[in-house]
Enzyme design. Structure first.
Site, mmCIF file in Angstrom:
data_model
loop_
_atom_site.group_PDB
_atom_site.id
_atom_site.type_symbol
_atom_site.label_atom_id
_atom_site.label_comp_id
_atom_site.label_asym_id
_atom_site.label_seq_id
_atom_site.Cartn_x
_atom_site.Cartn_y
_atom_site.Cartn_z
ATOM 1 N N CYS A 48 0.804 -1.233 0.000
ATOM 2 C CA CYS A 48 0.000 0.000 0.000
ATOM 3 C C CYS A 48 0.834 1.280 0.000
ATOM 4 O O CYS A 48 0.844 2.019 -0.986
ATOM 5 C CB CYS A 48 -0.927 0.000 1.202
ATOM 6 S SG CYS A 48 -2.074 -1.374 1.172
HETATM 7 N N1 LIG Z 1 -2.566 -6.264 1.687
HETATM 8 C C1 LIG Z 1 -3.052 -5.251 2.367
HETATM 9 O O1 LIG Z 1 -2.724 -5.065 3.539
HETATM 10 C C2 LIG Z 1 -4.041 -4.271 1.755
HETATM 11 C C3 LIG Z 1 -4.685 -3.361 2.605
HETATM 12 C C4 LIG Z 1 -5.622 -2.475 2.068
HETATM 13 C C5 LIG Z 1 -5.860 -2.493 0.689
HETATM 14 N N2 LIG Z 1 -5.195 -3.375 -0.120
HETATM 15 C C6 LIG Z 1 -5.519 -3.358 -1.545
HETATM 16 O O2 LIG Z 1 -6.343 -4.486 -1.836
HETATM 17 C C7 LIG Z 1 -6.070 -4.991 -3.146
HETATM 18 C C8 LIG Z 1 -5.699 -6.476 -3.088
HETATM 19 O O3 LIG Z 1 -4.495 -6.598 -2.344
HETATM 20 P P1 LIG Z 1 -4.051 -7.983 -1.701
HETATM 21 O O4 LIG Z 1 -2.939 -7.635 -0.759
HETATM 22 O O5 LIG Z 1 -5.206 -8.737 -1.171
HETATM 23 O O6 LIG Z 1 -3.483 -8.740 -2.992
HETATM 24 P P2 LIG Z 1 -3.083 -10.291 -3.094
HETATM 25 O O7 LIG Z 1 -2.055 -10.378 -4.156
HETATM 26 O O8 LIG Z 1 -2.804 -10.849 -1.742
HETATM 27 O O9 LIG Z 1 -4.419 -11.003 -3.605
HETATM 28 C C9 LIG Z 1 -4.983 -10.738 -4.845
HETATM 29 C C10 LIG Z 1 -5.625 -12.022 -5.389
HETATM 30 O O10 LIG Z 1 -6.285 -11.693 -6.621
HETATM 31 C C11 LIG Z 1 -6.121 -12.784 -7.495
HETATM 32 N N3 LIG Z 1 -6.383 -12.328 -8.856
HETATM 33 C C12 LIG Z 1 -5.591 -11.606 -9.687
HETATM 34 N N4 LIG Z 1 -6.218 -11.382 -10.854
HETATM 35 C C13 LIG Z 1 -7.432 -11.976 -10.768
HETATM 36 C C14 LIG Z 1 -8.532 -12.088 -11.666
HETATM 37 N N5 LIG Z 1 -8.510 -11.542 -12.862
HETATM 38 N N6 LIG Z 1 -9.618 -12.787 -11.246
HETATM 39 C C15 LIG Z 1 -9.656 -13.352 -10.022
HETATM 40 N N7 LIG Z 1 -8.643 -13.267 -9.129
HETATM 41 C C16 LIG Z 1 -7.552 -12.593 -9.508
HETATM 42 C C17 LIG Z 1 -4.701 -13.255 -7.236
HETATM 43 O O11 LIG Z 1 -4.497 -14.578 -7.673
HETATM 44 C C18 LIG Z 1 -4.618 -13.111 -5.708
HETATM 45 O O12 LIG Z 1 -5.024 -14.309 -5.059
HETATM 46 C C19 LIG Z 1 -4.978 -4.082 -3.703
HETATM 47 O O13 LIG Z 1 -5.569 -3.039 -4.417
HETATM 48 C C20 LIG Z 1 -4.322 -3.510 -2.457
HETATM 49 O O14 LIG Z 1 -3.716 -2.258 -2.701
HETATM 50 C C21 LIG Z 1 -4.304 -4.268 0.389
#
Ligand SMILES: NC(=O)c1ccc[n+]([C@@H]2O[C@H](COP(=O)([O-])OP(=O)(O)OC[C@H]3O[C@@H](n4cnc5c(N)ncnc54)[C@H](O)[C@@H]3O)[C@@H](O)[C@H]2O)c1
Length: 437
Positions: free
Chosen positions: A271
């Site tokens: 983030c």
């Molecule tokens: N990790 C954090 O602490 C956090 C906190 C707040 C916001 N966010 C935001 O949340 C969002 C997700 O982050 P995350 O950390 O969970 O990512 P992540 O990489 O842990 O998980 C994302 C998932 O999406 C899947 N994916 C990718 N393309 C896809 C598609 N076309 N169809 C279905 N699934 C698909 C991936 O395989 C993966 O399992 C980002 O925008 C991030 O900035 C993350």
């Protein structure tokens, strides 16, 4: 058309969560624990198999919790996207990284939106949760979704509600963190609020999609800029012989108008190092510079180099050079007590130390070995700690202050400790071996 009011009252909403990562899985847990049926969608078949067999994919969500929601019939995972037709709401939690040129990489949002458009049903609610620039939901997603022939706000509902997950934070869970919600129309927003109201303690409706998107960006810019400020003050105060950590502790006793932020070896995670640049990119389209973000980025990006310079100086005082020295980096995760290495400053530290000719090992109780990432491939395994092993290094560099570490024991056995997190604050013996960086 779906009768959302009745479906919600009777608890008969089926929720689809698309993207089962650090954000998606906690969301699944909250909706399933609230008694709703949840289908998780992901393109990663390995994750699907693990989840369906009751195994977690995230360290801070125990296997038992996944097993419970799978066994109760409230949750199943699938990579069969045609099943998007069968859910009432689709919550999108896919990655939003930066490209090589540090611009928004929207490929995951675009591809998942295209998939949804293919299977979109009348009356469905679609919510983007991924962090992004203001305008994404209306300018990028809406036209793709409307290729289905359905119109947003009339035939289907569209909303944006940013995730505020803080991995490893024991004081808050997805359930107890209020959720900001904006919609294409007031009705879209209200349906989304009513749905989230089933799983989280509070929803915060705002007037537009853009206001909700901008709120998330503000939260992350706020952290990025304040962290940069204390990082700069760390360097300035150090030159003056003042300990920035002591100063922050003292300033924190002010009961109003001050929020403590802490310096470190650099920014990490999915983030803070990334999201502010989504706004920078968008602001450029309006001919506007984002000077605070750029400056904060410059300072935070320099931090690993500063730590390496401090390490070189500390070795130099002991008549050693970094070139040829053995360095043990403690902590590979980007913050304490988690297993996430994305954008971790430890990785850059290791690369910089190697560039200078150091022989580097690492230990991290949460990360037994490194995996290939987009920009890095360290090919290392975590070394087991022992008194003898620690004593064999010229310097132990604390990059992540995991709670498992016994800092008294580490300092007692190390020749020299470079501490980037003030992890050794309570260590009494051997303080002359400690250098803060
Ligand atoms: N990790 C954090 O602490 C956090 C906190 C707040 C916001 N966010 C935001 O949340 C969002 C997700 O982050 P995350 O950390 O969970 O990512 P992540 O990489 O842990 O998980 C994302 C998932 O999406 C899947 N994916 C990718 N393309 C896809 C598609 N076309 N169809 C279905 N699934 C698909 C991936 O395989 C993966 O399992 C980002 O925008 C991030 O900035 C993350």
């Amino acid at each position: 058309m779906k009768n959302w009011h009745r479906m919600l009252n009777e608890g008969k909403v089926k929720v689809g969560v698309l993207g089962l990562g650090y954000v998606g899985l906690p969301l699944v847990r909250e909706f399933a624990s609230a008694g709703l049926r949840v289908v998780g969608f992901d393109v990663d078949d390995k994750k699907i198999r693990m989840l369906n067999s009751g195994r977690s994919i995230i360290k801070h969500i125990p296997h038992s919790q996944v097993r419970e929601i799978v066994n109760s019939g409230h949750f199943e995972a699938t990579s069969n996207m045609a099943r998007l037709k069968s859910v009432d709401a689709i919550l999108i939690c896919v990655p939003t990284p930066l490209t090589e040129n540090r611009e928004p990489d929207m490929q995951y949002v675009v591809s998942s939106t295209k998939t949804i458009a293919k299977y979109l049903q009348k009356g469905q609610l679609v919510v983007l949760e991924s962090t992004t620039y203001p305008g994404t939901t209306s300018e990028l997603m809406t036209p793709i979704l409307e290729t289905s022939g359905f119109k947003a706000g009339r035939d289907f509902h569209l909303a944006y509600s940013p995730e505020r997950e803080d991995p490893g934070n024991k004081n808050f869970t997805t359930k107890t963190i209020p959720k900001v919600v904006g919609g294409t129309t007031k009705k879209c927003r209200d349906i989304a609020c009513a749905l989230y109201g089933k799983a989280v303690v509070q929803t915060v409706p705002v007037s537009s999609l853009e206001a909700a998107e901008a709120a998330k960006i503000l939260e992350n810019v706020y952290r990025c800029v304040n962290i940069a400020m204390v990082n700069e003050l760390k360097i300035v105060f150090d030159r003056m012989g003042i300990d920035v950590w002591e100063v922050i502790a003292a300033a924190s006793t002010k009961p109003f108008g001050f929020n403590a932020f802490y310096p470190g070896p650099g920014l990490g995670g999915h983030c803070i190092p990334i999201d502010p640049f989504y706004l920078t990119w968008k602001a450029r389209q309006f001919g506007m510079p984002t000077r605070f973000i750029e400056l904060a980025g410059e300072i935070n990006t320099e931090m690993p180099r500063y730590v390496v310079t401090r390490t070189m100086d500390a070795l130099n005082e002991r008549k050693k050079s970094l070139n040829g020295s053995k360095v043990l980096v403690l902590g590979l995760a980007y913050k304490k007590d988690i297993d996430d290495v994305r954008e971790s400053p430890s990785i850059e530290l290791i690369e910089l130390l190697r560039e200078k000719g150091a022989r580097v090992d690492y230990n991290d109780p949460h990360i037994p070995r490194t995996h290939k990432q987009r920009h890095h491939d360290l090919q290392m395994r975590s070394k087991k700690l022992s008194a003898r092993m620690i004593a064999g290094y010229d310097v132990v560099l604390i990059s992540t202050d995991h709670s498992e570490y016994d800092y008294d024991w580490i300092v007692a056995n190390a020749e020299l400790v470079v501490d980037t997190r003030n992890a050794t604050a309570c260590v009494r013996k051997g303080r002359r071996k400690i250098v803060k960086a």
